[in-house]
Scaffold this active site. Sequence first.
Site, PDB file in Angstrom:
ATOM      1  N   GLY A  15      -1.326  11.108   1.007  1.00 22.60           N
ATOM      2  CA  GLY A  15      -2.126   9.921   1.297  1.00 22.60           C
ATOM      3  C   GLY A  15      -2.906  10.190   2.573  1.00 22.60           C
ATOM      4  O   GLY A  15      -2.311  10.444   3.620  1.00 22.60           O
ATOM      5  N   ARG A  58      -1.933  -3.747   1.362  1.00 15.82           N
ATOM      6  CA  ARG A  58      -2.029  -5.173   1.052  1.00 15.82           C
ATOM      7  C   ARG A  58      -3.398  -5.727   1.425  1.00 15.82           C
ATOM      8  O   ARG A  58      -3.975  -5.355   2.424  1.00 15.82           O
ATOM      9  CB  ARG A  58      -0.978  -5.937   1.875  1.00 15.82           C
ATOM     10  CG  ARG A  58       0.293  -6.121   1.162  1.00 15.82           C
ATOM     11  CD  ARG A  58       1.109  -7.206   1.789  1.00 15.82           C
ATOM     12  NE  ARG A  58       1.485  -6.928   3.157  1.00 15.82           N
ATOM     13  CZ  ARG A  58       2.044  -7.824   3.954  1.00 15.82           C
ATOM     14  NH1 ARG A  58       2.261  -9.053   3.522  1.00 15.82           N
ATOM     15  NH2 ARG A  58       2.400  -7.510   5.173  1.00 15.82           N
ATOM     16  N   ASN A 116       1.739   0.609  -6.995  1.00  9.73           N
ATOM     17  CA  ASN A 116       2.244   1.673  -6.125  1.00  9.73           C
ATOM     18  C   ASN A 116       3.412   2.445  -6.741  1.00  9.73           C
ATOM     19  O   ASN A 116       3.609   3.619  -6.423  1.00  9.73           O
ATOM     20  CB  ASN A 116       2.600   1.101  -4.750  1.00  9.73           C
ATOM     21  CG  ASN A 116       1.338   0.868  -3.925  1.00  9.73           C
ATOM     22  OD1 ASN A 116       0.244   1.199  -4.354  1.00  9.73           O
ATOM     23  ND2 ASN A 116       1.481   0.300  -2.753  1.00  9.73           N
ATOM     24  N   HIS A 137      12.230  -4.520   4.377  1.00  5.57           N
ATOM     25  CA  HIS A 137      10.935  -4.621   5.061  1.00  5.57           C
ATOM     26  C   HIS A 137      10.112  -5.700   4.372  1.00  5.57           C
ATOM     27  O   HIS A 137       9.160  -5.452   3.684  1.00  5.57           O
ATOM     28  CB  HIS A 137      10.218  -3.267   4.976  1.00  5.57           C
ATOM     29  CG  HIS A 137       8.951  -3.217   5.758  1.00  5.57           C
ATOM     30  ND1 HIS A 137       8.860  -3.620   7.058  1.00  5.57           N
ATOM     31  CD2 HIS A 137       7.707  -2.783   5.423  1.00  5.57           C
ATOM     32  CE1 HIS A 137       7.614  -3.438   7.484  1.00  5.57           C
ATOM     33  NE2 HIS A 137       6.906  -2.941   6.503  1.00  5.57           N
TER      34      HIS A 137
END
Length: 321
Positions: free
Chosen positions: A10, A83, A96, A176
């Site tokens: 990424g 997001r 994802n 999280h």
Amino acid sequence: MSRKKIALIGGGQIGGVLAQLIAQRQLGDVVMYDIVEDLPQGKCLDIAEASRIDGFDIVVKGTNDYKDIEGSDLVIVTAGLPRRPGMSRDDLLTTNAKIMKTVAENVKQYAPNAISIIISNPLDAMVTLYKKITGFPENRVMGQAGVLDSSRFATFIAWELGVSVKDVNALVLGGHGDTMVPIVRYANVNGIPAMEILEKKYGDKNKAKEVMTAMVERTKQAGGEVVKLLKTGSAFYSPASAAIAMAESIIYDEKRVLPVCAYLNGEYGVKGYYVGVPAVLGEKGVEKVIEFDLDAEEKALLNNSVNAVKSLVADMERLGF
Ligand code: APR
């Protein structure tokens, strides 16, 4: 002795900051993979061209070919979509998960001995899926969340108390997401309980409690607060810094005790799930989960957070991952 090879899967916002921080700290050679053609090559060229100025002497290479990550010692995964405003981390799940599946298959093939730090959201689900697909041992797969969440909590406490953030210790446990658990009881300024300083500041226990609760809530919503301001993405400087702290502890075998999204084998009464807990990070990855006694309220909050992680993982499994 050969330099460490660090693969960044990424090359978006976080990936770019990660590459720059790794270069500036000379943590190892960087290979940045992204599916977007030319993007990682462009970012890495840009960073490499600062080498003379910043005085680093490592390789920073961008690629669209997984083969180039071959033999990496450390893999940091940020691949996925961030997001957007109004979107929860959980909304990202399906998109994802598909991306994470491909990433995991390729890391398994090309970097089977690597230690991996996952950052992509929804974090607890992504790290679970990555572990499942790679089949890597538990100590070598972890997620980054708690270092950042704890840093956010510490920052708010420092601002409120007017003290250096360097002297503030604050710990956030759990998943999280909105259910994360900032541990107020152990938040301290160089060992002095933060609550005690707050109570002295306001001369009123209730007011101090109210102010602390507001900081706890802000910590839980901190990711969303940044998303709302940025409008086109989510936080990237601070997640990158957090992952670098973890990477340094692993590369230099520092054995720092950091809040890590780690696989639990009965610790905190949880078995078989990834949850944010304090852990020793060293050359073997997650070397030990540190347990401490929670009070009844903290236990209830952590259970609630663990349940949120479980339902997220169950959702993902229902979707076929
Ligand atoms: N393989 C590799 N890279 C991919 C793939 C894939 N299959 N699909 C998308 N990407 C890349 C995108 O091209 C993009 O460059 O992942 C990168 C993600 O970067 P950004 O969109 O800028 O997102 P970033 O802010 O870096 O956040 C990455 O971390 O904190 C989390 O919620 C956040 O899940 C998000 C992730």
